[in-house]
Design an enzyme around this catalytic site. Structure first.
Site, short mmCIF file in Angstrom:
data_model
loop_
_atom_site.label_atom_id
_atom_site.label_comp_id
_atom_site.label_asym_id
_atom_site.label_seq_id
_atom_site.Cartn_x
_atom_site.Cartn_y
_atom_site.Cartn_z
N LYS A 113 9.51 59.77 107.26
CA LYS A 113 9.65 61.10 108.05
C LYS A 113 9.87 60.97 109.53
CE LYS A 113 7.03 63.48 104.40
NZ LYS A 113 5.65 63.75 103.95
N ASP A 147 5.88 72.69 105.34
CA ASP A 147 5.44 72.51 103.76
C ASP A 147 5.57 73.82 102.91
OD1 ASP A 147 5.44 69.42 103.23
OD2 ASP A 147 3.42 69.82 103.97
N GLN A 198 -0.17 65.27 105.25
CA GLN A 198 0.22 64.63 104.06
C GLN A 198 -0.89 64.88 103.17
OE1 GLN A 198 3.14 63.12 103.80
NE2 GLN A 198 2.65 62.61 101.56
N1 GUN Z 1 2.59 64.70 99.35
C1 GUN Z 1 3.72 64.40 98.29
N2 GUN Z 1 4.59 65.30 98.45
C2 GUN Z 1 4.38 66.03 99.78
C3 GUN Z 1 4.80 67.19 100.43
O1 GUN Z 1 5.89 67.51 100.24
N3 GUN Z 1 4.10 67.33 101.55
C4 GUN Z 1 2.90 66.92 101.86
N4 GUN Z 1 2.17 67.44 102.82
N5 GUN Z 1 2.36 66.17 101.13
C5 GUN Z 1 2.85 65.60 99.90
#
Ligand code: GUN
Length: 292
Positions: free
Chosen positions: A52, A119, A96
């Site tokens: 990311k 998110d 995350q």
């Molecule tokens: N862990 C797995 N997928 C995601 C996501 O889309 N966002 C976040 N914050 N954590 C994740």
């Protein structure tokens, strides 16, 4: 043999449009900013956070990567979230998932400024998805799957979509997104999960099967009808001594056998994964645009 739905190529198309909007923002001295918070040292999470951050830099976005020790307390994390909420250079915040067990994830999500919740996990954004209010943020993986289907010219409207998995990150928001009343949705959606009976009968009636259960090679040829479209959301690490990393990535779909029956299918890796990151970037640009 199924047509391969190339997530990487479709993500590149998304980036082409995003780059143009980012350039326009920068010409007005505005740079979208994303903060990614990682608590602990889960190897898969570290890898996601790194990609990311790299994508932000590649697009010229302002990127803050906050890596906190696995001993971080709820209060310490809340303080960091509050700081990011107040930071005018940050338009999107992502914590995350999954965090270490001493962290109450739902409480952290509620502490996020919903306008920065790229998110789409905050209750205000979940409500906006239910209502169909386009100012809200939709979770990145569901958004990426919808984009994949549209760009691959697969009709969602009127299709029977069967989703395997009812998670808050994929299954539930995806069901809400694809059943919305608009031309890019209008699907008849069925969600199946671990307590559903006669799974095969349900999945075989699907025009589009979407697997998001986190179980390697779960969906077999007998689960899908001839000509169905199959979207594989799973990213499972399985041990592989022959690989230099010691593992390889496999999806929730037994690709080899299902691809012989499906009309179109996503690979793992290179299918849904690249789209998720593209939608995170897109949501960050949207958060910035809506803040102006
Ligand atoms: N862990 C797995 N997928 C995601 C996501 O889309 N966002 C976040 N914050 N954590 C994740």
């Amino acid at each position: 043999m199924a047509r391969l739905i190339e997530g990487r190529a479709i993500a590149e198309k998304v980036y082409l449009d995003l780059r143009q909007e980012i350039a326009e923002m920068k010409s007005k001295s505005v740079t979208p900013g994303l903060a990614v918070v990682l608590v602990g040292d889960n190897p898969a999470s570290r890898a996601y956070v790194r990609s990311k951050d790299k994508m932000c830099r590649d697009l010229g976005l302002h990127s803050v990567k906050l890596e906190l020790p696995s001993s971080t307390t709820q209060m310490e994390l809340l303080v960091r979230v509050e700081e990011l909420n107040r930071d005018p250079t940050i338009h999107g915040i992502l914590v995350q998932s999954p965090p270490p067990k001493q962290i109450d994830e739902a409480a952290i999500v509620r502490a996020l400024d919903p306008r920065k919740d790229v998110d789409g996990f905050h209750p205000e954004n979940v409500a906006k998805l239910v209502i169909g209010d386009p100012s809200g943020f939709v979770p990145c993986t569901p958004l990426g799957i919808q984009c994949l289907l549209i760009e691959s010219k697969i009709d969602i409207s009127g299709a029977h979509v069967v989703i395997l998995g009812r998670s808050m990150i994929v299954g539930k928001p995806l069901a809400l997104l694809l059943m919305q009343k608009n031309k890019d949705a209008n699907a008849t959606v069925t969600v199946v999960h671990s307590q559903s009976g006669d799974l095969e009968k349900i999945t075989r009636s699907a025009d589009i099967v979407i697997a998001a259960i986190g179980q390697p090679n779960f969906v077999k040829a007998e689960h899908v009808r001839d000509g169905a479209v199959v979207i594989d959301v799973g990213i499972n690490r399985v041990e592989d001594a022959a690989s230099e990393r010691g593992y390889r990535l496999v999806g929730d779909v037994a690709f080899h056998e299902v691809s012989k029956k499906a009309s179109a299918i996503t690979p793992v890796p290179g299918g849904v994964g690249p789209m998720t990151i593209a939608m995170l970037m897109s949501n960050t640009v949207k958060a910035c645009r809506q803040s102006l």
